[in-house]
Every structure is written in structure tokens, then in C-alpha cells.
Design an enzyme around this catalytic site. Structure first.
Site, short mmCIF file in Angstrom:
data_model
loop_
_atom_site.label_atom_id
_atom_site.label_comp_id
_atom_site.label_asym_id
_atom_site.label_seq_id
_atom_site.Cartn_x
_atom_site.Cartn_y
_atom_site.Cartn_z
N GLU A 216 -21.81 46.30 0.91
CA GLU A 216 -21.71 47.09 2.15
C GLU A 216 -22.16 48.48 1.79
O GLU A 216 -21.14 49.16 1.39
CB GLU A 216 -20.37 46.97 2.90
CG GLU A 216 -20.05 45.62 3.41
CD GLU A 216 -20.60 45.18 4.67
OE1 GLU A 216 -21.05 46.27 5.44
OE2 GLU A 216 -20.66 44.15 5.15
N CYS A 250 -20.18 55.66 7.01
CA CYS A 250 -21.32 55.16 6.52
C CYS A 250 -22.18 54.89 7.68
O CYS A 250 -23.41 54.86 7.39
CB CYS A 250 -21.10 53.70 5.69
SG CYS A 250 -19.97 52.83 6.98
P1 NAD Z 1 -16.66 55.38 -4.19
O1 NAD Z 1 -16.86 56.47 -5.18
O2 NAD Z 1 -15.30 55.33 -3.94
O3 NAD Z 1 -16.89 54.12 -4.99
C1 NAD Z 1 -16.53 52.90 -4.24
C2 NAD Z 1 -15.94 51.86 -5.20
O4 NAD Z 1 -16.95 51.71 -6.46
C3 NAD Z 1 -14.70 52.66 -5.67
O5 NAD Z 1 -13.79 51.76 -5.89
C4 NAD Z 1 -15.30 52.89 -7.20
O6 NAD Z 1 -13.86 52.90 -8.08
C5 NAD Z 1 -16.21 51.98 -7.77
N1 NAD Z 1 -17.04 52.49 -8.42
C6 NAD Z 1 -17.38 53.80 -8.60
N2 NAD Z 1 -18.27 53.78 -9.77
C7 NAD Z 1 -18.35 52.55 -10.47
C8 NAD Z 1 -19.07 51.90 -11.41
N3 NAD Z 1 -19.69 52.76 -12.54
N4 NAD Z 1 -18.71 50.83 -11.86
C9 NAD Z 1 -17.83 49.86 -11.03
N5 NAD Z 1 -17.32 50.43 -9.95
C10 NAD Z 1 -17.31 51.72 -9.72
O7 NAD Z 1 -17.41 55.46 -2.79
P2 NAD Z 1 -18.79 55.94 -2.86
O8 NAD Z 1 -19.71 55.05 -3.21
O9 NAD Z 1 -18.90 57.54 -2.69
O10 NAD Z 1 -18.87 55.69 -1.06
C11 NAD Z 1 -19.77 56.20 -0.35
C12 NAD Z 1 -20.98 55.39 0.11
O11 NAD Z 1 -20.55 54.21 0.48
C13 NAD Z 1 -21.80 55.89 0.89
O12 NAD Z 1 -23.17 55.34 0.51
C14 NAD Z 1 -21.59 55.10 2.29
O13 NAD Z 1 -22.54 54.96 3.18
C15 NAD Z 1 -21.20 54.00 1.75
N6 NAD Z 1 -20.11 52.99 2.72
C16 NAD Z 1 -20.75 51.97 3.22
C17 NAD Z 1 -19.85 51.24 4.06
C18 NAD Z 1 -20.30 50.13 4.83
O14 NAD Z 1 -19.52 49.46 5.52
N7 NAD Z 1 -21.36 49.80 4.73
C19 NAD Z 1 -18.52 52.04 4.43
C20 NAD Z 1 -18.08 53.22 3.82
C21 NAD Z 1 -18.91 53.66 3.02
#
Ligand code: NAD
Length: 440
Positions: A216, A250
Site C-alpha cells: 500500500e 496517502c
Molecule cells: P514510515 O517511515 O513509517 O515507514 C513505514 C514502515 O516501514 C515503518 O513501519 C518503518 O519502520 C518501515 N521501514 C522504514 N524503513 C525501512 C527499511 N529500510 N527496511 C524495512 N522497513 C522499513 O512511513 P513512510 O514510508 O514515510 O509513509 C509515508 C508513505 O506511505 C507515503 O508515500 C504515503 O503515501 C504512503 N502511505 C500509503 C498508504 C496506503 O494506504 N496506500 C497509507 C499511508 C501512507
């Protein structure tokens, strides 16, 4: 104080897998009981959850209820209402060469032990809604909240084991090292919400074990505004969708795409809409959120000079506050248009007309959501037929994700797979084909 050493990922997996093997998670009674417990967690701990969401993101209690707690409760209620129905085996017609006594059907089998990795922007909803789907499908689950929402992560790590079957559900807190260690293990499904860079890391790790993934992800979700629309209505809906959670949604409209004359009229309408929502000083509006951390604050501040400021444009790093901002005269190649904004900045990009707007969308990554504001059925149909996006919302941003009977997910760069309602059951189950031919 001496804390016990955290359980190793391999041991957690072995423990949950042993539970799954006993068959305990499979009966519908266990599933509905767990969903009921998850519902109770949400309804009995409102104040703790609201406080955590306020600490992490400045969410007001009303918004926490609407977009996180109440949202998840509604998803659970929808699932509880329909689960037995959804789980009924579906008969399949049998071809004549197998004889009239042969029968065939599909049934949903749980996958086993699944991993749910959540992001920080809706840190409760985006952990608990997939968790509810995985439990409804009869799986054991490892839930990994986001370390960037530490208060919510801590509350959920305390409450989930207390409410749910602790031999079937485990919470692992932490950031990159902890998630990396989890990803080395063999899961039966990985459900990841977050950005595409980490999505690639997740998919690579999953490939080692041929583990299926749901990703997602995000991206830039455009909002096309047609000429001859009621721009006050459009602006009010755009602003409400964009500035919710300070733009850290998102499916928030990322940018507006319209023709130059409509843009000129939309600018003051958006300024009025922002004032109607948050008054003349949004910094003091209790329902306006904050940026998650300084890194994102700095990233967003650097985007503020990508265009002419119509409204907002200010910020306060110590308070992690960025005003609801509308930018006009934004060039398609400007920094604000080169990445997902994921913050309270709404650029207006102009194109000569409808053909160019559709081409603009099609030239870029497939969005998670595409919004169209028009009175013309033909224009709506052209967007539906000529563009590809996770969802198409006409007239109202964000609302599609509150319809439990619609699949929620992306396509291409915005993700793969979907969930909500029965689509969660599909995602977290194997649809097994069964053929039965009597021996007699
Ligand atoms: P985040 O930084 O919280 O990362 C998401 C998860 O990935 C966390 O649990 C984190 O611990 C893990 N993570 C981070 N780096 C990692 C790595 N190198 N290896 C393994 N795991 C790792 O969140 P984010 O990515 O900044 O979230 C924002 C993004 O998420 C935006 O692009 C947003 O559009 C997208 N998003 C999508 C949805 C959807 O439902 N499609 C919902 C919310 C957010």
C-alpha cells in the site's frame, strides 16, 4: 530497571506458527471473538489512543475518533456482520466429462503467519485495519507499528497483547534494524504500508521466501477541476481533503490540475476555504495537525518556493507547524511536483484543457487516487476510461476509502493488492480450489 531481552524474530515466528498449526485460529468463532476484542480495545481506550495520536501528530480527539478509532471500529463491524457469509464456499460448475456426481467449489484458507508493517501517518488505523483483516481470515499476525509515531506504537504494543490472543498475535516495535530482522524470516504474507523505496526492500526480502506481498504505497494523487463548476464547493472539499492531518494522507489531493482561467478563480476560493476551516490563524486551530518530525518539516519547507503563495507559506520548526498552503503558477518540473508532497502544500498546475490534463496524468506514475471535479458525465467517463489509478473519486476526495465494500489499494507505483471489507479476506486468504468426485 532490568527489562527482559526482547523475543527474537525467529522465536516469535516459531511460537505463532505453532499456534497456527493447532488450528486454533481457523474457526469462525475464534476470528469473531478476536475482532470483538480488537473492537473493545478501541472503544475502551479512547483517551489513551487520542492522547498518543495527539502527541505524535497533533491530531485532535475528534479527528482521532473519526479517522483512526471510529474508522477501524466501522471496518470491524462491517466484517463481523458479513464474515460468515463471505466464508461460505462458492460452488463452481463442473464440466460434463467429470460426470453428474462430481462437485467443485472454492473455499478461503488462512495463509498462516502474516506480517503487517504500518506507517506513521494514521498509525492506529493503518496497523489495526489490516490486522483485523488478517484475523478475520484466520491467521496469526506479527504487527509492526511505525517508530515515527512512538506514542501510538507504545500504546498499541501495550494493549494488543492484553486484548488479543497473545499466542496468535505479536507486536514488534522498532525501526529499520527490527524490521530488517523480521523480513529475514519466512512469513506467509507481508502487508506493507508506506513509501515505494521501502516497498522495494520489502518485496525483495519477500522474494527470498516466495512470500506474497501487499504494498500500500503512495504517490501524487491529482485533482482535476473542470471549468464551469461551483468553485466554492470544489475548494471547500479540496481543502478539507488536503489539509486533514496536515496533508499527511496517502490519498490526499496532491496537486490541482486545471486550465488558467479556472485556476485564477479557484485561488481566492481556496483561500476562503482554508479560512473557513481553520480561521485566520491555523496555528491556533485545535483541529489542524502538525508535521511528524523535523526531517519532514525541512523537506516540506524546501518546497514552499516552488510557486506563488496564495495562502499560507509560513511555518514554525519548533512547533513542527506548516500553514495550510496553496501555491499558484507552479511549473510541472518544479521541486513540489517532482515527489509526493505528503504535507499541507497544494500546488495548482495549469494545462490548456481536458486532453492535456488526461495526458498529464498518463505521462506520470499511476496515482493511488485520482479526483475529478466536473459537471460533465462525458469528462468523468473519459477519466475513467483513459487513466489508470488505484481509485477514481468524483466530487469528493478521500471518501472512497470509507466505503468498506470498495477495494482500497494502488496500481503500479502506488501499490499492489488491496484491502478493506471482503477484499481484506481475499488478501489474507488462499482461495483453494476443491474438486470432489465420489469413488462409488
Ligand atoms: P514510515 O517511515 O513509517 O515507514 C513505514 C514502515 O516501514 C515503518 O513501519 C518503518 O519502520 C518501515 N521501514 C522504514 N524503513 C525501512 C527499511 N529500510 N527496511 C524495512 N522497513 C522499513 O512511513 P513512510 O514510508 O514515510 O509513509 C509515508 C508513505 O506511505 C507515503 O508515500 C504515503 O503515501 C504512503 N502511505 C500509503 C498508504 C496506503 O494506504 N496506500 C497509507 C499511508 C501512507
Amino acid at each position: 530497571m532490568n527489562h527482559p531481552a526482547p523475543e527474537r524474530p525467529a522465536d516469535i515466528l516459531a511460537r505463532l506458527r505453532a499456534t497456527f498449526r493447532t488450528g486454533r485460529t481457523k474457526p469462525v468463532e475464534w476470528r469473531t471473538a478476536q475482532l470483538g476484542r480488537l473492537r473493545a480495545l478501541l472503544t475502551e481506550n479512547g483517551p489513551d489512543l487520542e492522547a498518543a495520536l495527539h502527541a505524535d501528530l497533533g491530531k485532535s480527539a475528534a479527528e482521532a475518533q473519526r479517522t483512526e478509532i471510529g474508522f477501524t471500529v466501522r471496518e470491524i463491524d462491517h466484517t463481523l456482520e458479513h464474515l460468515a457469509d463471505w466464508l461460505r464456499p462458492e460452488p463452481a460448475p463442473v464440466p460434463a466429462h467429470l460426470g453428474t456426481d462430481a462437485t467443485a467449489w472454492t473455499q478461503y484458507d488462512p495463509l498462516g503467519v502474516v506480517l503487517v508493517i504500518a506507517p506513521w501517518n494514521y498509525p492506529a488505523q493503518l496497523l489495526l485495519t489490516p490486522l483485523a483483516g488478517a484475523l478475520a481470515a484466520g491467521n496469526a499476525v506479527v504487527a509492526k507499528p511505525s517508530e515515527l509515531a512512538p506514542a501510538t506504537s507504545a500504546v498499541l504494543a501495550r494493549l494488543l497483547p492484553a486484548y488479543l490472543d497473545p499466542e496468535a498475535v505479536a507486536v514488534v516495535e522498532g525501526g529499520v534494524p527490527e524490521t530488517t530482522a523480521l523480513l529475514a524470516e519466512r512469513f506467509d504474507h507481508i502487508f506493507y504500508t508506506g513509501n515505494g523505496t521501502v516497498g522495494r526492500i520489502v518485496m525483495r526480502a519477500a522474494a527470498e521466501h516466495l512470500t506474497p506481498v501487499t504494498l500500500e504505497l503512495g504517490g501524487k494523487s491529482p485533482a482535476f477541476v473542470d471549468r464551469d463548476t461551483d468553485l466554492d464547493v470544489v475548494a471547500a472539499r479540496l481543502a478539507a481533503g488536503k489539509f486533514l492531518n496536515a496533508g499527511q494522507t496517502c490519498v490526499a489531493p496532491d496537486y490541482v490540475l486545471t486550465d488558467p482561467e479556472t485556476a485564477a478563480a479557484l485561488e481566492p476560493a481556496l483561500a476562503r476555504a482554508v479560512e473557513a476551516l481553520y480561521g485566520d490563524d491555523p496555528a491556533n486551530a485545535p483541529e489542524y495537525g502538525r508535521i511528524v518530525d523535523e526531517r519532514h518539516f525541512d523537506r516540506l519547507t524546501a518546497l514552499l518556493d516552488s510557486g506563488r503563495v496564495v495562502v499560507g507559506g509560513t511555518g514554525d520548526r519548533a512547533a513542527k507547524y506548516i500553514a495550510p498552503t496553496v501555491l499558484a503558477d507552479v511549473a510541472p518540473e518544479s521541486p513540489v511536483m517532482s515527489e509526493e508532497i505528503f504535507g499541507p502544500i497544494l500546488p495548482i498546475v495549469t494545462v490548456p484543457g481536458l486532453d492535456e490534463a488526461i495526458a498529464f496524468v498518463d505521462d506520470r506514475d499511476k496515482p493511488l487516487a485520482l479526483y475529478v471535479f466536473t459537471e460533465s458525465a462525458e469528462t468523468r467517463e473519459r477519466f475513467a476510461a483513459e487513466t489508470s489509478s488505484g481509485a477514481l473519486g468524483s466530487g469528493l476526495p478521500l471518501a472512497h476509502l470509507t466505503v468498506s465494500d470498495l477495494p482500497f489499494g494502488g496500481v503500479g507505483e502506488s501499490g499492489t493488492g488491496s484491502y478493506h471489507g471482503r477484499y481484506s479476506l481475499e488478501t489474507f486468504s488462499h482461495r483453494k480450489a476443491v474438486l470432489d468426485k465420489p469413488l462409488g
